[in-house]
Design a protein around this motif. Structure first.
Motif: not given
Length: 572
Positions: A212-213, A223-227, A260-267
């Motif tokens: 996701i950009r 300005v940012d991109c997810t892993d 900054p790009s960060r993953c808060f949670d994964s379900v």
């Protein structure tokens, strides 16, 4: 701290939505409680999320329906077909408003303007068209993509429309100027979904490149991109307060922040081809497609980070002080009068159809009158009437793991040999099996018991069936197997039978749902397409108990499956 006793994510329902493959669906993003589907049967069906019965079925398209979208107030639905035609329906009046043509290929995506009477459509012909609902025609065509358009979104202030394409680009078009504003090109795969931030000058795009950009819309730069995810990103949606974004792939739903790009949670949702997501109060509703069936899923946002950690508050500006969208909403006049007038071009031939000739074939068939009046003709439109209360969907209890824990306690102790897995170990359904050199001590050799006499009796032997096929294979070794291997052998057969029965039950539920809604012929056709003799036998048992349900149509459908059963190898 006591662990929660209910699930935070669960499948709400699974049902047959059409008599043929489902091609598209959309949730109502105002309430998250209504859904529209389109299929190869050329119909547009409307549903209440959580209920298996169709509210209303809209017909009139002459080719499969491939794109659907609710109006912003859920009072209208627009549907696009493989032929390139659009049909716009008034749900409260249960009638068609417009039929519009102009695209030269399949329509892939649609969106309603937030304030004006405009609809945008994207097609496999690579074009984006803007339609004026009142004038019944296309007022502008935006050309520039080199491949099909997958997703369209109007900006919150209604001045731009963004388009995402198979050509790996996102383009933003200025409606008033009628020209391309910017071309965003950093994705390395098809762009499947885009979404404007609810307030900030920010756009998010989800792609088949598994990322996701985030695009800043003042200088139009990433300005940012997810892993990178494990699978393609199929759908994205911002939380209403803009605090985070949800990205849906084939198996997972992830909650992201940016800058900054960060993953808060994964379900782990395991929802397959997720087609749309919507926020309904404290829950996220997702919907996916699998052939003729549609499944809906629910996620409890109060148990998802960061929303479940601290009370979420509106964020009028990000930490970077980014500019906000400021929709024109004058205090004394209609908002529609203040929208910048979109650029227009000469109408293309064939963009306007004669309502009297085209729309006569379009029919709105109300299947559930009570539900239709409650959902699409609610009394709360009166200012003095209270709004219709929508409680969150109740969460089911967590699966009982006490039995599994007891079974684990019965497994014999396995000594650890080194720090790596032995080369002779095997894995079955995720369970580690002990190699032969680590078997438990066995009993003295015994002579195999003689087979039961009933297996040798011709009268008890099923025709064409060898009972040895269902018996455990004879061990060539003279050494008896250990207790653990015996349990594993029995467990293997149990798991296979359990999976078989679960698949059979799922198929029967699909047939039952269609049968209960009165579509007996469609239910029988679905049962035949499953190519499962056990389902055909169950259907025949039901019909034998209801002789009045037999007619020439039923006989015509079932005569071939019955013949195949009669000549099948196994007895039924």
């Amino acid at each position: 701290m006591t662990a929660p006793t209910t699930k935070r994510a669960w499948k709400l329902q699974e049902f047959v939505a059409h008599g043929a493959n489902v091609n598209c669906l959309a949730l109502g993003h105002k309430t998250g409680r209504v859904m529209v589907t389109g299929g190869d049967d050329r119909k547009v069906n409307l549903w209440t999320v959580g209920k298996p019965n169709c509210i209303m079925s809209l017909s009139g398209h002459t080719s499969p329906v491939e794109a659907v979208r609710f109006g912003n107030a859920e009072e209208m639905v627009v549907a696009g077909s493989m032929s390139g035609a659009l049909k716009l329906w008034d749900l409260e009046q249960a009638k068609i408003i417009r039929t519009l043509t102009g695209h030269k290929a399949n329509i892939r995506c649609l969106d309603f303007h937030p304030y004006g009477d405009f609809v945008a459509s994207g097609s496999l012909d690579t074009n984006v068209k803007l339609w004026d609902i009142r004038r019944k025609g296309c007022i502008f065509t935006y050309k520039g993509h080199s491949n099909g358009v997958n997703c369209l979104r109007f900006s919150p202030d209604g001045r731009w429309v963004a388009s995402a394409s198979e050509d790996m680009t996102v383009k933003i078009w200025d409606l008033a100027a009628g020209k391309l504003l910017v071309d965003l090109k950093q994705h390395s795969g098809a762009v499947n979904s885009i979404e404007f931030h609810p307030s900030e000058y920010l756009l998010a795009s989800g792609s088949s490149d598994r990322s996701i950009r985030f695009w800043e819309l003042e200088k139009f730069q990433c300005v940012d991109c997810t892993d990178y995810d494990n699978n393609a990103i199929r759908s994205v949606v911002f939380h209403p307060d803009g605090a985070c974004i949800f990205g849906g792939s084939t198996e997972l739903l992830k909650v992201y922040g940016w800058e900054p790009s960060r993953c808060f949670d994964s379900v782990n949702m395991s929802w397959g081809k997720v087609a749309d997501m919507a926020i309904a109060q404290t829950q996220l509703i997702g919907a996916s497609i699998n052939q003729t069936t549609v499944s809906t899923f629910v996620l409890d946002l109060t148990r998802v980070a960061p929303l479940g950690q601290v009370p979420s508050t509106p964020l009028p500006l990000s930490s970077s002080g980014r500019k906000n969208f400021t929709p024109d909403r004058p205090s004394t006049t209609s908002t529609k009068q203040q929208i910048p007038k979109p650029a227009e071009e000469p109408e293309e031939p064939g963009s306007i159809l004669d309502d009297a000739t085209e729309d006569n074939s379009s029919v709105a068939d109300v299947k559930d009158l009570k539900e239709y009046e409650e959902v699409f003709k609610p009394n709360h439109k009166l200012a003095l009437s209270p709004p219709r209360k929508m409680d969150p969907f109740p969460a089911p209890k967590e699966d009982d793991v006490s039995v599994a824990n007891q079974m684990k306690s019965l497994a014999p102790f396995q000594p650890a040999v080194g720090s790596t897995k032995p080369s002779g170990s095997e894995t079955y359904r995720g369970e580690s099996r002990i190699p032969p050199q680590y078997r438990a001590p066995s009993l003295p050799p015994q002579q195999p018991a003689a087979p039961h006499q009933s297996y040798q009796t011709p009268s008890n032997k099923p025709a064409g069936l060898d009972p040895a096929d269902f018996m455990p294979p004879q061990q060539p070794s003279t050494m008896a197997i250990g207790d653990y291997d015996a349990l594993g052998q029995m467990s293997k057969g149990h798991n296979s039978m359990s999976a078989l029965l679960a698949a059979r039950n799922k198929n029967l539920q699909i047939v039952r749902a269609m049968w209960s809604s009165g579509n007996v012929r469609t239910a029988l056709e679905s049962a035949i397409q499953m190519q499962d003799n056990s389902v055909i036998v169950d259907v025949l048992n039901v019909l034998n108990d209801k002789p009045l349900d037999w007619n020439l149509d039923v006989i015509d459908l079932l005569i071939l499956p019955i013949y195949k059963l009669l000549i099948s190898r196994y007895e039924v």
